[in-house]
Write a protein that holds these residues in place. Structure first.
Motif, mmCIF file in Angstrom:
data_model
loop_
_atom_site.group_PDB
_atom_site.id
_atom_site.type_symbol
_atom_site.label_atom_id
_atom_site.label_comp_id
_atom_site.label_asym_id
_atom_site.label_seq_id
_atom_site.Cartn_x
_atom_site.Cartn_y
_atom_site.Cartn_z
ATOM 1 N N GLU A 46 -68.980 -27.596 -22.952
ATOM 2 C CA GLU A 46 -69.423 -28.950 -23.281
ATOM 3 C C GLU A 46 -68.185 -29.795 -23.543
ATOM 4 O O GLU A 46 -67.262 -29.351 -24.213
ATOM 5 C CB GLU A 46 -70.315 -28.931 -24.514
ATOM 6 N N PHE A 47 -68.168 -30.997 -22.954
ATOM 7 C CA PHE A 47 -67.054 -31.903 -23.209
ATOM 8 C C PHE A 47 -67.582 -33.301 -23.468
ATOM 9 O O PHE A 47 -68.694 -33.645 -23.073
ATOM 10 C CB PHE A 47 -66.037 -31.895 -22.058
ATOM 11 N N VAL A 48 -66.768 -34.078 -24.179
ATOM 12 C CA VAL A 48 -67.112 -35.454 -24.522
ATOM 13 C C VAL A 48 -66.084 -36.362 -23.865
ATOM 14 O O VAL A 48 -64.886 -36.183 -24.035
ATOM 15 C CB VAL A 48 -67.104 -35.663 -26.055
ATOM 16 N N ALA A 49 -66.578 -37.316 -23.097
ATOM 17 C CA ALA A 49 -65.713 -38.305 -22.443
ATOM 18 C C ALA A 49 -65.949 -39.652 -23.112
ATOM 19 O O ALA A 49 -67.080 -40.133 -23.167
ATOM 20 C CB ALA A 49 -66.011 -38.392 -20.962
ATOM 21 N N ARG A 71 -68.274 -46.423 -24.585
ATOM 22 C CA ARG A 71 -69.364 -45.464 -24.449
ATOM 23 C C ARG A 71 -68.809 -44.065 -24.668
ATOM 24 O O ARG A 71 -67.642 -43.783 -24.402
ATOM 25 C CB ARG A 71 -69.993 -45.520 -23.053
ATOM 26 N N ARG A 72 -69.684 -43.181 -25.121
ATOM 27 C CA ARG A 72 -69.316 -41.785 -25.354
ATOM 28 C C ARG A 72 -70.351 -40.932 -24.628
ATOM 29 O O ARG A 72 -71.541 -40.990 -24.945
ATOM 30 C CB ARG A 72 -69.321 -41.510 -26.848
ATOM 31 N N MET A 73 -69.879 -40.156 -23.656
ATOM 32 C CA MET A 73 -70.774 -39.357 -22.825
ATOM 33 C C MET A 73 -70.498 -37.877 -23.083
ATOM 34 O O MET A 73 -69.360 -37.426 -23.001
ATOM 35 C CB MET A 73 -70.546 -39.687 -21.351
ATOM 36 N N THR A 74 -71.556 -37.133 -23.395
ATOM 37 C CA THR A 74 -71.457 -35.696 -23.611
ATOM 38 C C THR A 74 -72.058 -34.999 -22.398
ATOM 39 O O THR A 74 -73.185 -35.293 -22.011
ATOM 40 C CB THR A 74 -72.215 -35.275 -24.884
ATOM 41 N N VAL A 75 -71.289 -34.093 -21.802
ATOM 42 C CA VAL A 75 -71.722 -33.397 -20.586
ATOM 43 C C VAL A 75 -71.629 -31.901 -20.822
ATOM 44 O O VAL A 75 -70.637 -31.408 -21.366
ATOM 45 C CB VAL A 75 -70.834 -33.792 -19.376
ATOM 46 N N GLY A 76 -72.662 -31.176 -20.409
ATOM 47 C CA GLY A 76 -72.679 -29.721 -20.515
ATOM 48 C C GLY A 76 -72.596 -29.091 -19.135
ATOM 49 O O GLY A 76 -73.285 -29.507 -18.211
ATOM 50 N N GLY A 135 -60.600 -27.358 -15.538
ATOM 51 C CA GLY A 135 -60.098 -28.706 -15.256
ATOM 52 C C GLY A 135 -60.755 -29.312 -14.035
ATOM 53 O O GLY A 135 -61.153 -30.490 -14.034
ATOM 54 N N GLU A 136 -60.900 -28.525 -12.970
ATOM 55 C CA GLU A 136 -61.552 -29.019 -11.754
ATOM 56 C C GLU A 136 -63.028 -29.318 -11.996
ATOM 57 O O GLU A 136 -63.555 -30.340 -11.535
ATOM 58 C CB GLU A 136 -61.404 -27.995 -10.634
ATOM 59 N N LEU A 137 -63.717 -28.417 -12.714
ATOM 60 C CA LEU A 137 -65.149 -28.615 -12.974
ATOM 61 C C LEU A 137 -65.406 -29.795 -13.899
ATOM 62 O O LEU A 137 -66.378 -30.532 -13.714
ATOM 63 C CB LEU A 137 -65.768 -27.341 -13.558
ATOM 64 N N VAL A 138 -64.562 -29.989 -14.900
ATOM 65 C CA VAL A 138 -64.724 -31.133 -15.803
ATOM 66 C C VAL A 138 -64.601 -32.429 -15.011
ATOM 67 O O VAL A 138 -65.408 -33.346 -15.160
ATOM 68 C CB VAL A 138 -63.712 -31.079 -16.968
ATOM 69 N N SER A 139 -63.614 -32.498 -14.141
ATOM 70 C CA SER A 139 -63.435 -33.692 -13.316
ATOM 71 C C SER A 139 -64.648 -33.914 -12.419
ATOM 72 O O SER A 139 -65.172 -35.027 -12.316
ATOM 73 C CB SER A 139 -62.168 -33.552 -12.473
ATOM 74 N N HIS A 140 -65.107 -32.848 -11.766
ATOM 75 C CA HIS A 140 -66.260 -32.953 -10.865
ATOM 76 C C HIS A 140 -67.520 -33.376 -11.617
ATOM 77 O O HIS A 140 -68.228 -34.300 -11.194
ATOM 78 C CB HIS A 140 -66.485 -31.614 -10.167
ATOM 79 N N PHE A 141 -67.813 -32.722 -12.725
ATOM 80 C CA PHE A 141 -69.031 -33.031 -13.480
ATOM 81 C C PHE A 141 -68.947 -34.402 -14.159
ATOM 82 O O PHE A 141 -69.968 -35.048 -14.355
ATOM 83 C CB PHE A 141 -69.326 -31.924 -14.497
ATOM 84 N N TYR A 142 -67.758 -34.843 -14.517
ATOM 85 C CA TYR A 142 -67.604 -36.178 -15.104
ATOM 86 C C TYR A 142 -68.031 -37.242 -14.097
ATOM 87 O O TYR A 142 -68.825 -38.123 -14.413
ATOM 88 C CB TYR A 142 -66.157 -36.402 -15.550
ATOM 89 N N TYR A 143 -67.507 -37.145 -12.881
ATOM 90 C CA TYR A 143 -67.856 -38.147 -11.870
ATOM 91 C C TYR A 143 -69.318 -38.030 -11.441
ATOM 92 O O TYR A 143 -69.971 -39.036 -11.178
ATOM 93 C CB TYR A 143 -66.920 -38.048 -10.666
ATOM 94 N N GLU A 144 -69.846 -36.818 -11.399
ATOM 95 C CA GLU A 144 -71.253 -36.629 -11.073
ATOM 96 C C GLU A 144 -72.146 -37.251 -12.155
ATOM 97 O O GLU A 144 -73.158 -37.887 -11.851
ATOM 98 C CB GLU A 144 -71.537 -35.133 -10.936
#
Length: 160
Positions: free
Chosen positions: A104-107, A13-18, A68-77
């Motif tokens: 914006e990042f893509v996981a 899966r590819r998830m895009t988060v803003g 880095g902290e926000l990306v981790s937090h928003f990824y799990y959220e």
């Protein structure tokens, strides 16, 4: 927070988060103020370094740390919001990362696949009632270890 999930393969899966820019800016400013209280710079008393000087020296590093902290937090959220269960660690790539703009990042991650067909074919478990349980627990089990005094001490010699 904007989240979109797309399927790239059967298991991936590819998830895009803003992340909104105001959240990033607020977190960076609070981290700068906290750092200004703790940092020791020659020419200034401890805890009295002007915020302008801290921003000049440490703004880029603090921004990276906060992101880095926000990306981790928003990824799990986002995982919780979309009810996804990844099978491993994601590969995270930033697509938009300009100061003052939304981040914006893509996981990309492998998705945990539940094999319902295998679970459906599992043999049924036997039902246990109280009579069967009592009979199984009250029956003495035979002692299976055969041991004699002569075999225990064979090969050992005692003085006297």
């Amino acid at each position: 927070m904007q989240v979109s999930v797309e399927t790239t393969s059967a298991l991936e899966r590819r998830m895009t988060v803003g992340i909104p820019a105001d959240k990033i800016d607020t977190a960076v400013e609070s981290k700068l103020a906290e750092t200004a209280k703790r940092v020791r710079i020659d020419g200034f008393r401890p805890g009295k370094v002007p915020l302008r000087e801290v921003r000049r020296r440490f703004a880029k590093a603090i921004r990276e740390e906060v992101i880095g902290e926000l990306v981790s937090h928003f990824y799990y959220e986002a995982m919780m919001q979309e009810s996804l269960k990844p099978a491993g660690y994601p590969s995270i790539e930033r697509t938009k990362d300009a100061p003052g703009e939304d981040l914006e990042f893509v996981a990309t991650f492998e998705y945990e696949l539940v094999l319902w067909a295998i679970a459906a074919r599992a043999p049924p478990r036997p039902a246990v009632n109280s009579e069967g349980f009592d009979a199984a627990t009250n029956t003495p089990r035979p002692f299976t270890a055969a041991c004699s005094k002569s075999s225990m001490f064979s090969g050992l010699s005692f003085p006297g």
